[in-house]
Design an enzyme around this catalytic site. Structure first.
Site, PDB file in Angstrom:
ATOM      1  N   CYS A  45       0.832  -1.192   0.000  1.00 47.24           N
ATOM      2  CA  CYS A  45       0.000   0.000   0.000  1.00 47.24           C
ATOM      3  C   CYS A  45       0.876   1.255   0.000  1.00 47.24           C
ATOM      4  O   CYS A  45       2.035   1.220  -0.396  1.00 47.24           O
ATOM      5  CB  CYS A  45      -0.895  -0.001   1.239  1.00 47.24           C
ATOM      6  SG  CYS A  45      -1.795  -1.543   1.505  1.00 47.24           S
ATOM      7  N   ASP A  64      -2.849  -9.446   7.935  1.00 52.41           N
ATOM      8  CA  ASP A  64      -1.542  -9.411   8.579  1.00 52.41           C
ATOM      9  C   ASP A  64      -1.350  -8.120   9.355  1.00 52.41           C
ATOM     10  O   ASP A  64      -0.538  -8.063  10.285  1.00 52.41           O
ATOM     11  CB  ASP A  64      -0.415  -9.626   7.568  1.00 52.41           C
ATOM     12  CG  ASP A  64      -0.434  -8.654   6.409  1.00 52.41           C
ATOM     13  OD1 ASP A  64      -1.479  -8.011   6.165  1.00 52.41           O
ATOM     14  OD2 ASP A  64       0.600  -8.523   5.709  1.00 52.41           O
TER      15      ASP A  64
END
Length: 568
Positions: A2, A100
């Site tokens: 990201c 995660d």
């Protein structure tokens, strides 16, 4: 994978920070087209561009808050062993997502900064502690994921890309030392530096903690590579094959973890061939994967015949992506805006097209073979006493004589640590932490994220790098063969024709296209470069004339000139 942004400020109001953060997120929205969120309190603002890879639900969006409400995290990357860490934490936390990110935040709460040692992955992390008004930041062992920041007396601004810091209103001024070094020595700056004044990197394998009482970021090393490899005993051939093969398989299997389709970037070299073989061996039967390679319609450079041979009798569709000379000018402009700093030449441009094609096909995650040459001493200069940092060149890659004397004076030749008795290991160490790997990872992060795709490099699993690096020099170079041990291991996977073939640098017809198809374009750009206030116009023109007259041993310096003009 990201993009993250953040502002910590004593003087800016929440409304001011909201406006600025919005601009920062917009500047790097290509990094996370699936979701965009921000969060603010009285002094801290955090934002996130999300590319959904694991747990695609909205509950896994960031910024993510801890269950207790005390911590807020933004995180860029992947923690490949998050399932194993989650099992360690299951008696202490009730998890609400399959992400995660939630595991990473719980691990920080449970173990503090020591949690970093447990992570196998790529990451740039920022965690805000609301109670203590402290920010914790960290970056992975080899710097796969970027972390840039700006600081002054009353604020810190950070982001995944430099352009986001410019979007926050920070001035775009040259770091004259880095520019002069790039043109004088071909280097790209030390691990904390960028090409821009007052914009820094958090170095790989470092963290920092700071609060409102101290706005000065003081990076601390959390991963001691030298101590770790020194603690590994060199192994005999049989034992090394067994241990390294086991780790290879595990590294590949961990990087299959994704809730989206997978792909792989391939070439005809040993590293890529090994990757294909390992994927074929380990890919679960319920997962499919597509292969991507580029070509230029030039038999002197294209690896298409080798790639096609490698994939013969394997169930992977090969996507062949053509780089055409007429597309290069546009691609230079696009990638220059994307990279913010100088990047690799035409091979990087060609490589970028693979991610574009993958995204068109709905593939979000790609694997490639980066890291083997540095771990196993695969470059020619490790063995021919040239001490170069550029593979395969017989002449100087740079032309520092074009610099005016007053600008050339800013150059300070970088000094790299030499912590090992072996000269080969010292060069490997330089390449892993200072030269080859840092710049390749930066190039690759930007071109993958430009197209909303995630790149995973299983051969940069720290366990593999440590084990290979720690071996005796003779395991890496023997009887004229580079990457000797890897070649022995790969013979079982690939056969002798590939495993024992000499290294071929991944190349394109850059020199030929500059001299012919792209000559007019390069002439125009070089004319612009020659008029910059820190170069000598007559010297630039003379060197360009010599190139056109046949002095074409290399074109690295020409690429530098074009690249710098394009990022200004």
């Amino acid at each position: 994978m990201c993009g993250i942004v953040g502002i910590l400020s004593l003087s800016k109001s929440i409304d001011e920070r909201k406006i600025t953060l919005s601009k920062m997120l917009k500047a790097q929205e290509h990094r996370g087209p699936d979701a965009q969120k921000d969060w603010h309190d009285s002094v801290c603002s955090l934002g996130h561009n999300r590319l959904s890879i694991i747990d695609l639900s909205e509950e896994a969006n960031q910024p993510m808050h801890s269950h207790c409400g005390r911590y807020v995290v933004v995180f860029n990357g992947e923690i490949y062993n998050y399932i194993e860490i989650k099992k360690e934490l299951q008696n202490h936390f009730v998890f609400k997502t399959q992400s995660d990110t939630e595991v990473l935040l719980a691990a920080y709460i449970r173990w503090g900064k020591a949690f970093l040692e447990k992570l196998n992955g790529m990451f740039a992390i920022a965690i805000w502690d609301k109670h203590e008004q402290k920010l914790f930041i960290a970056r992975d062992r080899f710097g796969v994921k970027p972390f840039y920041y700006y600081q002054n007396d009353d604020q810190i601004i950070f982001a995944s890309e430099i352009k986001s810091i410019w979007a926050a209103g920070i001035s775009k001024n040259k770091n004259k030392k880095v520019w002069a070094n790039y043109l004088s020595f071909g280097t790209y700056g030390l691990p904390h530096e960028t090409f821009w004044e007052n914009i820094f990197q958090l170095p790989a394998a470092h963290y920092a903690e700071f609060s409102l009482l101290d706005f000065n970021i003081k990076p601390q090393k959390w991963y001691d590579f030298v101590s770790r490899v020194n603690s590994i005993e060199p192994l005999n051939v049989v034992t090394l094959k067994e241990q390294y093969t086991e780790l290879l398989n595990d590294a590949i299997q961990l990087r299959f973890r994704a809730d989206v389709p997978l792909g792989m970037n391939v070439s005809g070299g040993l590293d890529s061939s090994t990757l294909i073989a390992l994927i074929h061996k380990n890919l679960p039967s319920n997962q499919k994967i597509e292969a991507f390679t580029f070509y230029c319609n030039d038999s002197n450079y294209d690896e298409l015949p080798w790639v096609e041979a490698l994939l013969q009798n394997k169930p992977y569709h090969l996507n062949k992506v053509l780089l055409k000379s007429e597309d290069v000018p546009h691609l230079i402009s696009e990638l220059s805006l994307n990279q913010d700093e100088p990047f690799g030449g035409f091979p990087t441009i060609a490589y970028s097209l693979l991610f574009k094609e993958a995204r068109k096909k709905g593939i979000k995650v790609l694997l490639d073979g980066q890291g083997m040459d540095e771990a196993w001493a695969g470059y020619d200069y490790y063995h021919n006493n040239s001490n170069n940092i550029i593979q395969g060149l017989n002449s100087s890659p740079v032309k520092p004589e074009v610099l005016l004397q007053e600008f050339s004076a800013f150059a300070e030749k970088e000094i790299y640590e030499k912590p090992f008795e072996s000269n080969m290991k010292n060069m490997q160490y330089r390449d892993i932490f200072y030269t080859k790997i840092p710049r390749a990872l930066r190039f690759n992060d930007r071109i993958s994220m430009l197209h909303g795709t995630e790149l995973r490099e299983p051969f940069l699993d720290f366990r593999l790098v440590e084990l290979a690096f720690a071996q005796e020099d003779s395991m890496k170079f023997e009887n004229g063969n580079t990457k000797w041990m890897l070649r022995q291991l790969s013979q079982n996977l690939l056969g002798n024709n590939i495993a024992l073939a000499p290294k071929r640098a991944l190349q394109t017809p850059q020199r030929e296209w500059i001299a012919n198809e792209l000559n007019t374009y390069f002439s125009d750009k070089i004319s612009q470069f020659s008029k910059l206030d820190f170069v000598e116009e007559s010297k630039v023109n003379q060197i360009w004339k010599e190139y056109n007259n046949g002095n074409q041993d290399n074109s690295f310096y020409l690429w530098q000139w074009i690249n710098l003009i394009s990022i200004l």
